[in-house]
Design a protein around this motif. Structure first.
Motif, PDB file in Angstrom:
ATOM      1  N   ALA A 174       0.851  -1.198   0.000  1.00 39.23           N
ATOM      2  CA  ALA A 174       0.000   0.000   0.000  1.00 39.23           C
ATOM      3  C   ALA A 174       0.882   1.242   0.000  1.00 39.23           C
ATOM      4  N   LYS A 175       1.960   1.159   0.768  1.00 40.63           N
ATOM      5  CA  LYS A 175       2.914   2.276   0.796  1.00 40.63           C
ATOM      6  C   LYS A 175       3.513   2.474  -0.601  1.00 40.63           C
ATOM      7  N   LYS A 176       3.916   1.365  -1.219  1.00 37.22           N
ATOM      8  CA  LYS A 176       4.509   1.463  -2.557  1.00 37.22           C
ATOM      9  C   LYS A 176       3.498   2.000  -3.563  1.00 37.22           C
ATOM     10  N   PHE A 177       2.235   1.597  -3.384  1.00 31.63           N
ATOM     11  CA  PHE A 177       1.163   2.068  -4.279  1.00 31.63           C
ATOM     12  C   PHE A 177       1.037   3.584  -4.176  1.00 31.63           C
ATOM     13  N   ILE A 178       1.109   4.090  -2.958  1.00 31.51           N
ATOM     14  CA  ILE A 178       1.043   5.549  -2.763  1.00 31.51           C
ATOM     15  C   ILE A 178       2.287   6.215  -3.348  1.00 31.51           C
ATOM     16  N   GLU A 179       3.439   5.574  -3.118  1.00 27.39           N
ATOM     17  CA  GLU A 179       4.685   6.133  -3.650  1.00 27.39           C
ATOM     18  C   GLU A 179       4.665   6.189  -5.173  1.00 27.39           C
ATOM     19  N   ALA A 180       3.889   5.272  -5.762  1.00 26.98           N
ATOM     20  CA  ALA A 180       3.792   5.274  -7.234  1.00 26.98           C
ATOM     21  C   ALA A 180       2.908   6.415  -7.728  1.00 26.98           C
ATOM     22  N   GLY A 181       2.404   7.245  -6.828  1.00 27.66           N
ATOM     23  CA  GLY A 181       1.685   8.437  -7.270  1.00 27.66           C
ATOM     24  C   GLY A 181       0.203   8.450  -6.935  1.00 27.66           C
ATOM     25  N   HIS A 182      -0.316   7.378  -6.339  1.00 26.24           N
ATOM     26  CA  HIS A 182      -1.722   7.385  -5.967  1.00 26.24           C
ATOM     27  C   HIS A 182      -1.914   8.100  -4.629  1.00 26.24           C
ATOM     28  N   TYR A 183      -3.140   8.516  -4.366  1.00 31.12           N
ATOM     29  CA  TYR A 183      -3.484   9.173  -3.092  1.00 31.12           C
ATOM     30  C   TYR A 183      -2.437  10.215  -2.676  1.00 31.12           C
ATOM     31  N   ASN A 184      -2.176  11.134  -3.560  1.00 34.01           N
ATOM     32  CA  ASN A 184      -1.280  12.269  -3.301  1.00 34.01           C
ATOM     33  C   ASN A 184       0.201  11.931  -3.261  1.00 34.01           C
ATOM     34  N   GLY A 185       0.539  10.671  -3.440  1.00 36.10           N
ATOM     35  CA  GLY A 185       1.935  10.299  -3.648  1.00 36.10           C
ATOM     36  C   GLY A 185       2.880  10.504  -2.483  1.00 36.10           C
ATOM     37  N   LYS A 186       4.157  10.352  -2.804  1.00 37.41           N
ATOM     38  CA  LYS A 186       5.233  10.398  -1.828  1.00 37.41           C
ATOM     39  C   LYS A 186       5.261  11.734  -1.070  1.00 37.41           C
ATOM     40  N   GLY A 187       5.514  11.677   0.207  1.00 35.94           N
ATOM     41  CA  GLY A 187       5.671  12.900   0.976  1.00 35.94           C
ATOM     42  C   GLY A 187       4.357  13.476   1.490  1.00 35.94           C
ATOM     43  N   SER A 188       3.226  12.973   0.985  1.00 39.59           N
ATOM     44  CA  SER A 188       1.929  13.493   1.427  1.00 39.59           C
ATOM     45  C   SER A 188       1.580  12.931   2.813  1.00 39.59           C
ATOM     46  N   GLU A 189       0.487  13.465   3.383  1.00 38.62           N
ATOM     47  CA  GLU A 189       0.004  12.927   4.656  1.00 38.62           C
ATOM     48  C   GLU A 189      -0.380  11.460   4.494  1.00 38.62           C
ATOM     49  N   ASN A 190      -0.960  11.142   3.326  1.00 40.57           N
ATOM     50  CA  ASN A 190      -1.307   9.749   3.059  1.00 40.57           C
ATOM     51  C   ASN A 190      -0.075   8.867   3.151  1.00 40.57           C
TER      52      ASN A 190
END
Lengths: 695, 695
Positions: free
Chosen positions: B630-646
């Protein structure tokens, strides 16, 4: 002694009536206390209205389920699979379980404003009102429980002239009704309370930065309604079920052990003694004005211990008179009582911030939320070891003192008696437990009505005291669930024998083994479903609260009033929708497993669910409790105190713990008993059609 | 056919040698590849040095344990409680289990720099090196495993002329040695890797704000060393134990079913066929230059599936020839193979970000870290249902096709064979699993040596591919652990029968029941101990890294070099210290339970630990895997991507998941087998002295 035996069921019935009268008296005297300011009255009315609206709709939803089940049971009764009493016993069990929750919630919603008002005058005053309302709940649960058990017993024995075996068979169905209702109430109420709590916290505290219970938060009434429908009504139905379940399963074991009417009456009479002991115990709860928290706790403890000692003495006299050849079973009762106290103590040890484990957990906040989560889960897992050992010792003591070495069935009767012994003084232990949510609500009302800070401090002290006593209550609930479920499994095997089913319960039997696997998995699946339900419902609240903050002008400035009713409505709808699937799992699983794996598979499943559910329930309860108190410990000024990074980390822990300790954990306790009850009721179907021709 | 049977053990031995030769050839060809820039060589050397230093000290510590156990077993052998081969079998099992891990780690620490260097030229080049090193590991494990089993078999049969029953009895001790070693390696390595990982992340990423694997982070070498000692050496020892355990427990069941030498040889021959199939399969793994990730995955899958099909065909021929009257057991082998594939698929479904569950989990980050934790735990709990059902079906199929309906023992032999079938192609499934940590390490080296971003992107692609294939590997590891433990429990009951112990394995026997409770609790307690160990060790790293940032001038500016060795040293010391208690629990629990509750209590404990451990291990593995992805999925640009609150919320989830999936979860798999092995070895003591005169 034959004379006494003849009147004994009526004596039991009488004790139940005494409990109900006493609780009604308390009810009236609490209601007579003043409610406080106009604002307090208004807020109290809103909470009461929301809670009652929820309960009404819950009963409607559950009513449909009960109607369907009733028809199914009726068909099974007409086709000869069940006796004709079964469908009706099922209905009454459900009805009274629901009624226990209803009355408990009624008094709790009267007592909350009055406790807040009492706290304006002093700590002791607040305690007395809150505790009185708790004892209404406690004595209603045990009163109704014993009322129903003895009434059914009297009707079946004296009107229908049934034999003791048939009586107990019909009464087990009564238990299934109670368990089903309890599961719905616990799951539905648990989802409601935690969805509102999590939702209110996430937007209110975290996003908008306003305190808990701030009247500007649109979810704050829903949050307080939740305390009532979850922690009070849910718990009432839950413990009604535990109480009744332990008495009737023990009765069923008595018939299996060939102990006849005397054997069946003993658990009922022990419960009756426990009721009287509990009522006496409540008079020990009172302190001098100006007492500190320690003195208050001492006063509550005095009440519980006095009841326990009285109950032990009464049980001794009873057993030595009624079962002279089996008088050693007295030790079974004592071992149950002691096991409950000990599990309660260790629950407190692991979850109270007066002890090392929770203090250390608070310290994990130094390295952020991830470490406090890891350590909290580890704490919960570790805390399962001692209760398992205590239950193990209690089973050994009760089994062997009851003569298990020479007669298997007598030994198991001893195990059943230990569960009854553990729950005998439920009247008072539940009182000390149920007063917590009332104090919690009182705090919310104090906050919302803008009462001075010292009032809130007093209700917080009561609340924190409630957390400690609740730990003991939880010990009894969890411990008795294990012993009762165990007794029910044995009742099931006994039922199968009378139905002529073939039993091969060896662990190496593949059906038993697969059953064990499935059973061990069920509490996990069930917990997953309930936790996800909380998440989904909370999500809806978050969206609604955000909407209100955005759309209602002047809300944040306190110039406009929030639309509380919509939040209550959303919680109601979603929790009622979400409770269906988990509850259905508890009813369908035993039937499906029975049809696929046969009776031995069912026993495996029951045992698997019992052991894994017991451990999982303790873990979730204790992790959740420890996180909650670790947060409070930090708020009390340790580790940089409120508002610090440590505190933020601890809030994450507390939020994760909410569904653990108030939704999934306690529901698993009911699940393990419901699985057994359903298995017993549908045993004849499984014996006839189960096993796919393979098992 | 008698001719073939006579030479069969030597054929098996020959196949083992082929595997070892093939893996040695691969080893040399990987080592011949260029290592890259000077900086890469230097970093690679540091990692290798740290890893080897750890292993050496681990073996020393474990050596003391083995010496003590050897003396105890020797005394028991001299006093007639055990046969004289037992102490030596125990030692060799431990030795070879450790050796598997050692060789696997050796090649992994050579392959990491070479993979990074290969990735400079292209994705495919990197894959080939990483996969070749994975196949060294895979074939070493199965080669050594079968080498030892067949060598012992040959020695005991042809030199000492033992009967088949005595041979299998001695060989089970061999399993206990392997399990003990595996537990130490998994727990110690698991603590090391996660302490370094969590410690490095908490200070480096969170506090100092520097990327993962940044050379300025003093814990970055320790982190990469951890991948090797935990994910590689630990996994090697672990799967060696599973592999050997499944073969010898199946052999023991063959003797119980009276199938004689043929029955014992079948699992060994299936394993031998699987080895050849695995070697052939490795040649299917290759793609055209410029292939995308999907093609790479397809290529890996082609290899695995080709091996599985080959192995199934070979097993069919074998069984129809050697066990013509029992040829239906072929379906047992197939059901095991299929169950492994299916569990692997569902593991992937629940943990890969290509599917709904993990994508939805990433969405929970919208409401912060608490909700992503709750949902992740719920996901893990929910994901236990399907594997339980798959194992259940597999047990039914293998039991009944092997003739369980008419002969209990034959049916259980079928269950044993299904475990062997599941692990037959371990050579290649482990290769696809073991290549993951190598790719992970290669990424770290690319980062630390300042290679261009595209190289890191390629190693990340390899790493993410590795996560997917590792899911399948985990499916096999967990599924086979359940089936093997099951087979071992049956072997235990068989052993008790031959020792003249009294068995009453009915679930309603209090000893069995209490055993079930204790057993269900053990995996929880064990997980708590390992998680807390990670927490304590990570804490030490945090303090050390903070100290270095403060005291070493110019470190943050990249002008001074960090003191990597001290971090490695701290991890080494604390993980070796911390592994003792959990490992001791696995060895002491069966003996204590045996002495208190007797043999029936032990069986209950084993069954309880099996079912609750299986479910808990799946839950922890899948929750952890899903959080990671899930972390990698966010890092790939979903849900505001890397560095976001998500992203921050997802990092909390990932950190919680680390000890779940890499320390506690996989260790529980070994625990459930070790408990059985220890019970078997100490059975004679328990039969003689267990039960306190009560049970």
């Amino acid at each position: 002694m034959t004379n006494f035996i003849d009147i004994a069921p009526f004596v039991v019935f009488g004790c139940a009536v005494i409990a109900l009268i006493f609780s009604m008296y308390q009810f009236v005297s609490v209601k007579r206390k003043p409610e406080g300011t106009d604002q307090m009255i208004a807020i109290g009315a809103k909470i009461r209205k929301g809670a009652m609206a929820y309960l009404k709709r819950q009963y409607k939803t559950v009513g449909i389920f009960f109607a369907v089940m009733f028809v199914i049971l009726l068909i099974l009764a007409f086709t000869g699979f069940l006796t004709k009493f079964v469908p009706f016993a099922f209905l009454t069990g459900g009805f009274f379980s629901g009624l226990s929750g209803f009355i408990g919630m009624k008094i709790a919603t009267y007592a909350n404003t009055r406790t807040a008002n009492g706290a304006r005058e002093g700590l002791n005053k607040g305690l007395k009102i809150a505790f009185a309302s708790g004892s209404v709940m406690g004595l209603t649960v045990v009163g109704l429980g014993l009322f129903d058990v003895s009434a059914w017993f009297i009707i079946l024995k004296y009107f229908f002239k049934l034999g003791v075996d048939d009586i107990m068979a019909a009464m087990l169905t009564f238990g299934m009704g109670a368990s089903s209702m309890a599961l719905f109430a616990r799951v539905g109420g648990g989802i409601f309370t935690k969805a509102a709590d999590v939702g209110a916290d996430l937007v209110g505290k975290v996003e908008a930065g306003i305190p808990e219970d701030d009247p500007r938060n649109p979810a704050c009434i829903a949050d307080n309604v939740g305390d009532n429908v979850g922690d009070v009504a849910g718990m009432g139905a839950d413990l009604y079920e535990s109480y009744v379940g332990s008495i009737i399963s023990c009765g069923a074991l008595a018939t299996a052990a060939g102990l006849g009417f005397n054997g069946v009456l003993v658990p009922m009479l022990i419960a009756a003694i426990g009721i009287i002991a509990s009522i006496v115990g409540t008079f020990f709860v009172s302190t001098k004005e100006g007492a500190d928290q320690k003195a208050l706790l001492g006063s509550l403890r005095r009440g519980t211990y006095a009841s326990a000692i009285l109950s032990a003495i009464g049980s001794a006299v009873l057993i030595f008179t009624l079962l002279p050849e089996n008088s050693n079973v007295f030790w079974a009762v004592i071992s149950g009582l002691l096991a409950g106290v000990l599990i309660g103590f260790f629950t407190e040890y692991y979850t109270s911030d007066s002890y090392k484990p929770t203090q250390k957990l608070a310290g994990s906040s130094e390295t952020g939320s991830a470490t406090i989560i890891i350590d909290g889960i580890a704490l919960g897992m570790q805390s399962t070891a001692i209760p398992v050992i205590i239950i193990g010792i209690s089973v050994i003591v009760s089994y062997f003192t009851a003569g298990g070495a020479s007669d298997f069935a007598s030994g198991l009767y001893g195990v059943g008696l230990s569960a009854v012994g553990m729950l005998a003084t439920l009247g008072i232990t539940l009182a000390t437990d149920a007063y917590g949510p009332v104090a919690d609500n009182a705090g919310g009302i104090a906050e919302m009505s803008g009462l001075p800070g010292e009032v809130r401090n007093r209700t917080d002290a009561l609340d924190s005291l409630g957390n400690t006593t609740a730990a003991t209550g939880k010990g009894f609930a969890i411990g008795s669930a294990a012993l009762t479920a165990l007794a029910l499994i044995v009742s099931y095997t006994d039922k199968i024998k009378t139905l002529g089913g073939e039993l091969n319960l060896s662990i190496t039997n593949p059906a038993v083994l697969i059953g064990l696997f499935v059973g061990a998995m069920l509490p996990f699946l069930f917990s997953a479903l309930t936790m996800k339900a909380v998440g989904r419902a909370a999500q809806k609240i978050v969206i609604e609260v955000r909407r209100q903050f955005k759309e209602i002008k002047g809300l944040m400035e306190g110039k406009a009033e929030a639309d509380y009713a919509t939040c209550v409505d959303i919680c109601t709808k979603s929790s009622l929708k979400e409770m269906i699937l988990p509850a259905a799992l508890g009813i369908i699983a035993p039937i499906v497993v029975g049809l696929v794996l046969g009776v031995n598979g069912v026993v495996g499943m029951l045992a698997g669910a019992l052991v894994s559910g017991f451990v999982l329930a303790i873990m979730m309860a204790n992790s959740g409790g420890a996180w909650d108190n670790a947060k409070k410990f930090i708020e009390a000024g340790h580790y940089n105190g409120k508002g610090s990074e440590n505190h933020k980390a601890a809030v994450v822990g507390d939020t994760v713990g909410d569904p653990f300790k108030d939704t999934s954990g306690p529901s698993v306790n009911i699940l393990i008993k419901l699985l057994s009850m359903v298995s017993i009721v549908f045993a004849s179907i499984v014996v006839a059609y189960g096993g796919m021709g393979l098992f």
